[in-house]
Scaffold this motif. Sequence first.
Motif, mmCIF file in Angstrom:
data_model
loop_
_atom_site.group_PDB
_atom_site.id
_atom_site.type_symbol
_atom_site.label_atom_id
_atom_site.label_comp_id
_atom_site.label_asym_id
_atom_site.label_seq_id
_atom_site.Cartn_x
_atom_site.Cartn_y
_atom_site.Cartn_z
ATOM 1 N N MET A 1 -19.855 -0.564 -18.687
ATOM 2 C CA MET A 1 -20.767 -0.026 -19.472
ATOM 3 C C MET A 1 -20.167 0.137 -20.816
ATOM 4 N N THR A 2 -20.932 -0.523 -21.942
ATOM 5 C CA THR A 2 -20.308 -0.206 -23.361
ATOM 6 C C THR A 2 -20.869 1.436 -23.908
ATOM 7 N N LEU A 3 -20.221 1.970 -24.414
ATOM 8 C CA LEU A 3 -20.153 3.168 -24.894
ATOM 9 C C LEU A 3 -20.693 3.006 -26.444
ATOM 10 N N SER A 4 -21.778 3.680 -27.040
ATOM 11 C CA SER A 4 -22.183 3.487 -28.371
ATOM 12 C C SER A 4 -21.716 4.679 -28.933
ATOM 13 N N THR A 5 -21.008 4.407 -30.306
ATOM 14 C CA THR A 5 -20.280 5.436 -31.016
ATOM 15 C C THR A 5 -21.293 6.284 -31.522
ATOM 16 N N PRO A 6 -21.103 7.701 -31.405
ATOM 17 C CA PRO A 6 -21.983 8.593 -32.081
ATOM 18 C C PRO A 6 -22.242 8.397 -33.568
ATOM 19 N N SER A 7 -23.223 8.893 -34.116
ATOM 20 C CA SER A 7 -23.361 8.924 -35.636
ATOM 21 C C SER A 7 -22.864 10.272 -36.208
ATOM 22 N N SER A 8 -22.904 10.236 -37.399
ATOM 23 C CA SER A 8 -22.704 11.535 -38.396
ATOM 24 C C SER A 8 -23.851 12.560 -38.117
ATOM 25 N N GLN A 9 -25.105 12.007 -37.409
ATOM 26 C CA GLN A 9 -26.136 12.904 -37.037
ATOM 27 C C GLN A 9 -26.020 13.427 -35.612
ATOM 28 N N SER A 10 -25.001 12.893 -34.945
ATOM 29 C CA SER A 10 -25.147 13.257 -33.413
ATOM 30 C C SER A 10 -24.615 14.503 -33.553
ATOM 31 N N SER A 11 -24.847 15.051 -32.169
ATOM 32 C CA SER A 11 -24.108 16.793 -32.119
ATOM 33 C C SER A 11 -22.731 16.581 -31.993
ATOM 34 N N LEU A 12 -22.011 17.794 -31.941
ATOM 35 C CA LEU A 12 -20.661 18.160 -31.432
ATOM 36 C C LEU A 12 -20.442 17.514 -29.888
ATOM 37 N N THR A 13 -21.561 18.123 -29.411
ATOM 38 C CA THR A 13 -21.242 17.649 -27.555
ATOM 39 C C THR A 13 -21.495 16.116 -27.560
ATOM 40 N N GLU A 14 -22.309 15.523 -28.091
ATOM 41 C CA GLU A 14 -22.277 14.344 -27.988
ATOM 42 C C GLU A 14 -20.834 13.409 -28.361
ATOM 43 N N TRP A 15 -20.378 13.925 -29.658
ATOM 44 C CA TRP A 15 -18.883 13.387 -29.928
ATOM 45 C C TRP A 15 -18.053 13.756 -28.790
ATOM 46 N N LEU A 16 -18.033 15.004 -28.369
ATOM 47 C CA LEU A 16 -17.018 15.257 -27.516
ATOM 48 C C LEU A 16 -17.322 14.699 -26.083
ATOM 49 N N ASP A 17 -18.450 14.521 -25.522
ATOM 50 C CA ASP A 17 -18.668 13.425 -24.445
ATOM 51 C C ASP A 17 -18.354 12.260 -24.646
ATOM 52 N N TYR A 18 -18.481 11.565 -25.912
ATOM 53 C CA TYR A 18 -18.065 10.316 -26.065
ATOM 54 C C TYR A 18 -16.493 10.193 -26.043
ATOM 55 N N MET A 19 -15.500 11.026 -26.693
ATOM 56 C CA MET A 19 -14.413 10.913 -26.497
ATOM 57 C C MET A 19 -13.745 11.004 -25.449
ATOM 58 N N GLN A 20 -14.196 11.805 -24.389
ATOM 59 C CA GLN A 20 -13.734 11.835 -23.157
ATOM 60 C C GLN A 20 -13.915 10.743 -22.264
ATOM 61 N N GLN A 21 -14.625 9.639 -22.783
ATOM 62 C CA GLN A 21 -14.683 8.366 -21.988
ATOM 63 C C GLN A 21 -14.184 7.240 -22.489
ATOM 64 N N ILE A 22 -14.013 7.188 -23.817
ATOM 65 C CA ILE A 22 -13.258 5.845 -24.304
ATOM 66 C C ILE A 22 -11.951 5.311 -24.062
ATOM 67 N N HIS A 23 -11.155 6.505 -23.375
ATOM 68 C CA HIS A 23 -9.811 6.045 -22.992
ATOM 69 C C HIS A 23 -9.738 5.951 -21.416
ATOM 70 N N VAL A 24 -8.888 5.348 -21.037
ATOM 71 C CA VAL A 24 -8.653 4.950 -19.372
ATOM 72 C C VAL A 24 -8.065 6.223 -18.721
ATOM 73 N N SER A 25 -7.493 7.041 -19.305
ATOM 74 C CA SER A 25 -6.844 8.432 -18.768
ATOM 75 C C SER A 25 -6.918 9.724 -19.778
ATOM 76 N N ALA A 26 -7.325 10.759 -19.214
ATOM 77 C CA ALA A 26 -7.241 11.965 -19.928
ATOM 78 C C ALA A 26 -5.892 12.320 -20.628
ATOM 79 N N ILE A 27 -4.749 12.109 -19.978
ATOM 80 C CA ILE A 27 -3.407 12.284 -20.568
ATOM 81 C C ILE A 27 -2.700 11.249 -20.453
ATOM 82 N N ASP A 28 -2.333 10.796 -21.792
ATOM 83 C CA ASP A 28 -1.398 9.409 -21.887
ATOM 84 C C ASP A 28 -0.272 9.765 -22.927
ATOM 85 N N MET A 29 0.809 10.043 -22.309
ATOM 86 C CA MET A 29 2.034 10.365 -23.144
ATOM 87 C C MET A 29 2.285 9.279 -23.874
#
Length: 446
Positions: A1-29
């Motif tokens: 599934m391709t994620l759509s980048t939020p815009s400057s009009q998106s909510s903080l919650t939408e941005w936080l949800d997006y950033m939690q999904q764009i990388h393969v792991s939550a912790i990547d040292m």
Amino acid sequence: MTLSTPSSQSSLTEWLDYMQQIHVSAIDMGLSRVLPVAKALGVVQSAKDDAYVFSVAGTNGKGSTTAVISEMCQAAGYKTALYQSPHLSVFNERVRINGEMVSDQILIAAFNKVEEARIECELTLSFFEMTTLAALLIFAEADCDVWVLEVGLGGRLDVVNIIDPDMAVITNIGIDHVDWLGDTIEQIGSEKAGILRDDITLIYGAADMPNSVQQAIEHHRVKCYQVGQDFSYRIQDSQNWQYSNAAVTLNLPRPVLSLMNTTNALSAVLASPLNITTSAIEQALRAVKLAGRFDYREVAERHWLFDVAHNEQGVDFLLAQLLPLWQTHVDAQLSQTATKSSSTTIKMLFSMLGDKDMATVVQRLVTAGLPITDWYIAEIDHPRAASIEQLQSTLAKQVTEASIHVYQDIAQATHAVTEHSSSQDLIVVCGSFHTIGEALAALRVL
């Protein structure tokens, strides 16, 4: 599934949800992916040129230490940036300027810029990397005089370590995050000492120093001040304490936060070139507070104590403060009733992450000599949460089955412990930042 980048009009919650999904792991040292993006944003150079930077690492006490440093610098008139993690209630708690949480709009604007730089560099970043870069960008754009940065995990490979500190603090070193940092004090010490740079100053807040830290100090020619050798503190009474180092002795008002962490913070401030007067220090100590750190409140006609203790060292520290508080609490109840009451007890609202040493934490709490009569447990709303089965089986080895009360979530457990306790009891909430955050959210609707 391709994620759509939020815009400057998106909510903080939408941005936080997006950033939690764009990388393969939550912790990547590691810093290899984050450094190019940081350089593209200009945050590394901004910190080097324009601000005095405190970086605080350690197993426990980082939040309290950074809070005190920040409050002192702010009281002295410096425009002060404070970065902490995780948050308890809202994400904005992580990013503060002069004590105030930055707005959703400021965060969203920074997330936009970090995302643009990330895409330009053709890299993926974890949630923590994205949000930390946004915080650093906000501090740079706000032209803050002082940056106070809490290191999230370890030190050497944590994203905060892209910024060269002028002053380093290592609060203490215990066994935690073994999957990422190693399972010995020497290994973990080496990771924590990764925040050191050549010719800077280190405040070391524990009596025992691993050889790995000492070797890093020597390698970087670091000036080290260590508790018990170069500075110390002494409690005078319930309202006052005394701080001492080779240059000064200060009689000061007691803060609501840990005196050990306060001592480390004060040592860092005094060892810096910043102009911070005794009156500013006193003002800061009277004002400083931090949710979830030995945080006593009266809510819904109940007495509550919230503490983020989630490992052996953290629980030992909690107990050292809880034992005298409990006696004070009992004395207060007796003075109100004028009769000796046997019903004054402690109820535990408890849950942890599954990768923590739950058995040791529970053992410490159970054997502390406190009248804990009931345990209210539920699974935290987090991917790494300990399951109900884990919580139950660990507790069942230490306490009676009848004292364990299981609920679907922390909100239900919070309502239950409120209903089944009395106004004389003390309710202790601990085990994780997430346990406290969810309990506080539930209490707001009681």
